[in-house]
Design a protein around this motif. Sequence first.
Motif, PDB file in Angstrom:
ATOM      1  N   HIS A   1       0.821  -1.209   0.000  1.00  0.00           N
ATOM      2  CA  HIS A   1       0.000   0.000   0.000  1.00  0.00           C
ATOM      3  C   HIS A   1       0.855   1.260   0.000  1.00  0.00           C
ATOM      4  O   HIS A   1       0.499   2.264  -0.608  1.00  0.00           O
ATOM      5  CB  HIS A   1      -0.920   0.012   1.228  1.00  0.00           C
ATOM      6  CG  HIS A   1      -1.688   1.278   1.388  1.00  0.00           C
ATOM      7  ND1 HIS A   1      -2.698   1.652   0.524  1.00  0.00           N
ATOM      8  CD2 HIS A   1      -1.578   2.283   2.301  1.00  0.00           C
ATOM      9  CE1 HIS A   1      -3.183   2.825   0.907  1.00  0.00           C
ATOM     10  NE2 HIS A   1      -2.516   3.231   1.976  1.00  0.00           N
ATOM     11  N   ARG A   2       2.022   1.198   0.665  1.00  0.00           N
ATOM     12  CA  ARG A   2       2.863   2.390   0.838  1.00  0.00           C
ATOM     13  C   ARG A   2       4.318   2.015   0.637  1.00  0.00           C
ATOM     14  O   ARG A   2       4.814   1.057   1.212  1.00  0.00           O
ATOM     15  CB  ARG A   2       2.667   2.925   2.253  1.00  0.00           C
ATOM     16  CG  ARG A   2       3.458   4.148   2.609  1.00  0.00           C
ATOM     17  CD  ARG A   2       3.240   4.493   4.096  1.00  0.00           C
ATOM     18  NE  ARG A   2       3.695   5.758   4.553  1.00  0.00           N
ATOM     19  CZ  ARG A   2       4.920   6.255   4.459  1.00  0.00           C
ATOM     20  NH1 ARG A   2       5.837   5.591   3.872  1.00  0.00           N
ATOM     21  NH2 ARG A   2       5.243   7.426   4.943  1.00  0.00           N
TER      22      ARG A   2
ATOM     23  N   ILE B   1       8.351  10.832 -10.879  1.00  0.00           N
ATOM     24  CA  ILE B   1       7.738   9.502 -10.880  1.00  0.00           C
ATOM     25  C   ILE B   1       6.456   9.487 -10.060  1.00  0.00           C
ATOM     26  O   ILE B   1       5.537   8.733 -10.350  1.00  0.00           O
ATOM     27  CB  ILE B   1       8.760   8.456 -10.391  1.00  0.00           C
ATOM     28  CG1 ILE B   1       9.765   8.195 -11.521  1.00  0.00           C
ATOM     29  CG2 ILE B   1       8.097   7.164  -9.939  1.00  0.00           C
ATOM     30  CD1 ILE B   1      10.913   7.314 -11.172  1.00  0.00           C
ATOM     31  N   GLY B   2       6.372  10.343  -9.037  1.00  0.00           N
ATOM     32  CA  GLY B   2       5.143  10.428  -8.262  1.00  0.00           C
ATOM     33  C   GLY B   2       5.313  10.341  -6.761  1.00  0.00           C
ATOM     34  O   GLY B   2       4.317  10.316  -6.027  1.00  0.00           O
ATOM     35  N   PHE B   3       6.553  10.306  -6.276  1.00  0.00           N
ATOM     36  CA  PHE B   3       6.768  10.321  -4.836  1.00  0.00           C
ATOM     37  C   PHE B   3       6.448  11.714  -4.289  1.00  0.00           C
ATOM     38  O   PHE B   3       6.673  12.718  -4.958  1.00  0.00           O
ATOM     39  CB  PHE B   3       8.218   9.965  -4.491  1.00  0.00           C
ATOM     40  CG  PHE B   3       8.480   8.478  -4.497  1.00  0.00           C
ATOM     41  CD1 PHE B   3       8.352   7.744  -3.328  1.00  0.00           C
ATOM     42  CD2 PHE B   3       8.844   7.827  -5.657  1.00  0.00           C
ATOM     43  CE1 PHE B   3       8.590   6.382  -3.324  1.00  0.00           C
ATOM     44  CE2 PHE B   3       9.085   6.464  -5.667  1.00  0.00           C
ATOM     45  CZ  PHE B   3       8.954   5.735  -4.495  1.00  0.00           C
TER      46      PHE B   3
ATOM     47  N   MET C   1       5.051   6.979  -1.789  1.00  0.00           N
ATOM     48  CA  MET C   1       4.019   6.817  -2.803  1.00  0.00           C
ATOM     49  C   MET C   1       3.037   5.774  -2.280  1.00  0.00           C
ATOM     50  O   MET C   1       3.456   4.760  -1.716  1.00  0.00           O
ATOM     51  CB  MET C   1       4.610   6.359  -4.133  1.00  0.00           C
ATOM     52  CG  MET C   1       3.576   6.259  -5.247  1.00  0.00           C
ATOM     53  SD  MET C   1       4.268   5.638  -6.806  1.00  0.00           S
ATOM     54  CE  MET C   1       5.278   7.028  -7.273  1.00  0.00           C
ATOM     55  N   LEU C   2       1.739   6.045  -2.455  1.00  0.00           N
ATOM     56  CA  LEU C   2       0.700   5.098  -2.082  1.00  0.00           C
ATOM     57  C   LEU C   2       0.208   4.381  -3.330  1.00  0.00           C
ATOM     58  O   LEU C   2       0.343   4.887  -4.443  1.00  0.00           O
ATOM     59  CB  LEU C   2      -0.462   5.813  -1.397  1.00  0.00           C
ATOM     60  CG  LEU C   2      -0.124   6.614  -0.141  1.00  0.00           C
ATOM     61  CD1 LEU C   2      -1.379   7.286   0.410  1.00  0.00           C
ATOM     62  CD2 LEU C   2       0.545   5.740   0.914  1.00  0.00           C
ATOM     63  N   GLU C   3      -0.386   3.212  -3.123  1.00  0.00           N
ATOM     64  CA  GLU C   3      -0.824   2.412  -4.268  1.00  0.00           C
ATOM     65  C   GLU C   3      -1.794   3.178  -5.160  1.00  0.00           C
ATOM     66  O   GLU C   3      -1.712   3.092  -6.390  1.00  0.00           O
ATOM     67  CB  GLU C   3      -1.436   1.083  -3.819  1.00  0.00           C
ATOM     68  CG  GLU C   3      -2.673   1.213  -2.956  1.00  0.00           C
ATOM     69  CD  GLU C   3      -3.205  -0.130  -2.481  1.00  0.00           C
ATOM     70  OE1 GLU C   3      -3.289  -1.082  -3.290  1.00  0.00           O
ATOM     71  OE2 GLU C   3      -3.547  -0.225  -1.289  1.00  0.00           O
ATOM     72  N   GLU C   4      -2.702   3.970  -4.560  1.00  0.00           N
ATOM     73  CA  GLU C   4      -3.653   4.706  -5.393  1.00  0.00           C
ATOM     74  C   GLU C   4      -2.959   5.812  -6.193  1.00  0.00           C
ATOM     75  O   GLU C   4      -3.367   6.127  -7.316  1.00  0.00           O
ATOM     76  CB  GLU C   4      -4.822   5.264  -4.573  1.00  0.00           C
ATOM     77  CG  GLU C   4      -4.434   6.157  -3.417  1.00  0.00           C
ATOM     78  CD  GLU C   4      -4.350   5.438  -2.080  1.00  0.00           C
ATOM     79  OE1 GLU C   4      -4.559   6.103  -1.051  1.00  0.00           O
ATOM     80  OE2 GLU C   4      -4.069   4.220  -2.058  1.00  0.00           O
ATOM     81  N   ASP C   5      -1.879   6.394  -5.642  1.00  0.00           N
ATOM     82  CA  ASP C   5      -1.099   7.393  -6.379  1.00  0.00           C
ATOM     83  C   ASP C   5      -0.493   6.756  -7.623  1.00  0.00           C
ATOM     84  O   ASP C   5      -0.533   7.319  -8.715  1.00  0.00           O
ATOM     85  CB  ASP C   5       0.050   7.956  -5.527  1.00  0.00           C
ATOM     86  CG  ASP C   5      -0.412   8.616  -4.240  1.00  0.00           C
ATOM     87  OD1 ASP C   5      -1.546   9.120  -4.199  1.00  0.00           O
ATOM     88  OD2 ASP C   5       0.383   8.611  -3.273  1.00  0.00           O
ATOM     89  N   PHE C   6       0.082   5.572  -7.432  1.00  0.00           N
ATOM     90  CA  PHE C   6       0.742   4.867  -8.533  1.00  0.00           C
ATOM     91  C   PHE C   6      -0.270   4.488  -9.617  1.00  0.00           C
ATOM     92  O   PHE C   6      -0.055   4.750 -10.801  1.00  0.00           O
ATOM     93  CB  PHE C   6       1.454   3.615  -8.009  1.00  0.00           C
ATOM     94  CG  PHE C   6       2.233   2.892  -9.066  1.00  0.00           C
ATOM     95  CD1 PHE C   6       3.465   3.367  -9.490  1.00  0.00           C
ATOM     96  CD2 PHE C   6       1.734   1.734  -9.644  1.00  0.00           C
ATOM     97  CE1 PHE C   6       4.184   2.703 -10.475  1.00  0.00           C
ATOM     98  CE2 PHE C   6       2.451   1.060 -10.621  1.00  0.00           C
ATOM     99  CZ  PHE C   6       3.681   1.551 -11.038  1.00  0.00           C
ATOM    100  N   ARG C   7      -1.369   3.881  -9.205  1.00  0.00           N
ATOM    101  CA  ARG C   7      -2.359   3.432 -10.195  1.00  0.00           C
ATOM    102  C   ARG C   7      -2.980   4.620 -10.936  1.00  0.00           C
ATOM    103  O   ARG C   7      -3.189   4.564 -12.140  1.00  0.00           O
ATOM    104  CB  ARG C   7      -3.416   2.582  -9.507  1.00  0.00           C
ATOM    105  CG  ARG C   7      -2.835   1.245  -9.075  1.00  0.00           C
ATOM    106  CD  ARG C   7      -3.874   0.213  -8.694  1.00  0.00           C
ATOM    107  NE  ARG C   7      -3.200  -1.018  -8.352  1.00  0.00           N
ATOM    108  CZ  ARG C   7      -2.943  -1.406  -7.095  1.00  0.00           C
ATOM    109  NH1 ARG C   7      -3.338  -0.670  -6.082  1.00  0.00           N
ATOM    110  NH2 ARG C   7      -2.308  -2.535  -6.865  1.00  0.00           N
ATOM    111  N   GLU C   8      -3.260   5.686 -10.209  1.00  0.00           N
ATOM    112  CA  GLU C   8      -3.841   6.870 -10.851  1.00  0.00           C
ATOM    113  C   GLU C   8      -2.899   7.459 -11.887  1.00  0.00           C
ATOM    114  O   GLU C   8      -3.315   7.852 -12.971  1.00  0.00           O
ATOM    115  CB  GLU C   8      -4.177   7.913  -9.784  1.00  0.00           C
ATOM    116  CG  GLU C   8      -4.863   9.145 -10.334  1.00  0.00           C
ATOM    117  CD  GLU C   8      -5.205  10.123  -9.223  1.00  0.00           C
ATOM    118  OE1 GLU C   8      -4.841  11.308  -9.361  1.00  0.00           O
ATOM    119  OE2 GLU C   8      -5.823   9.706  -8.226  1.00  0.00           O
ATOM    120  N   LYS C   9      -1.610   7.500 -11.573  1.00  0.00           N
ATOM    121  CA  LYS C   9      -0.635   8.115 -12.476  1.00  0.00           C
ATOM    122  C   LYS C   9      -0.306   7.230 -13.672  1.00  0.00           C
ATOM    123  O   LYS C   9      -0.079   7.730 -14.772  1.00  0.00           O
ATOM    124  CB  LYS C   9       0.635   8.450 -11.694  1.00  0.00           C
ATOM    125  CG  LYS C   9       1.676   9.213 -12.500  1.00  0.00           C
ATOM    126  CD  LYS C   9       2.791   9.722 -11.609  1.00  0.00           C
ATOM    127  CE  LYS C   9       3.874  10.417 -12.382  1.00  0.00           C
ATOM    128  NZ  LYS C   9       3.573  11.771 -12.763  1.00  0.00           N
TER     129      LYS C   9
END
Length: 195
Positions: free
Chosen positions: A130-131, A150-152, A176-184
């Motif tokens: 998740h994180r 990258i999204g951190f 970075m959280l899982e939702e941040d990664f998937r959204e990006k």
Amino acid sequence: MNTRNFLELKGDLIYLKKLDPEYIEEYWDSFKDSSIESMIFTGSTLQFSKANIERFLEGIVNDRNRIDFLICLKESDIIVGEVVINEMDMGNRSTNFRILINKKEDFNKGYGSEAMLLALNYGFGMLNLHRIELEAFPYNERAIHVYEKIGFVREGIRRDGCFFNHKYYDVITMSMLEEDFREKYEHSGDLLIYE
């Protein structure tokens, strides 16, 4: 599926293969000539020998709280660095993350960014994390720029958290959280679905 035996993750420029004692010679060859810049940017103060590396590899083989990947060039199979998911806390689905490109001449070629995306995709997609967090030093502006691209997200500063070369430095915590990664990355083609 036993995700720990998933040995290679492939990108456009590089691929990641799980670090294993069978790779000791090529790992040591890539590591022994690391640039001083790599050591400075990671805050490393340790002197490494082949014997140290062999002991390290023996110690991590059965460590279920980490996965170490070698960053290898697709065109030549040369190892240019490593990316590590470690200190995994599966109860909280969180982990630490670090990356090293060994030589200055391999900086700014996209190897690190691609390696990070492959490892993050693996962490969120295969390990169900998740994180994912990392630490950076303020003087490593190039890395901080890449991490943010990258999204951190910067979370905070550990004041005087690192002593290096006669001076204390702050340590920047980023995550970075899982939702941040998937959204990006969900619609960018960088989100890999393993079959």
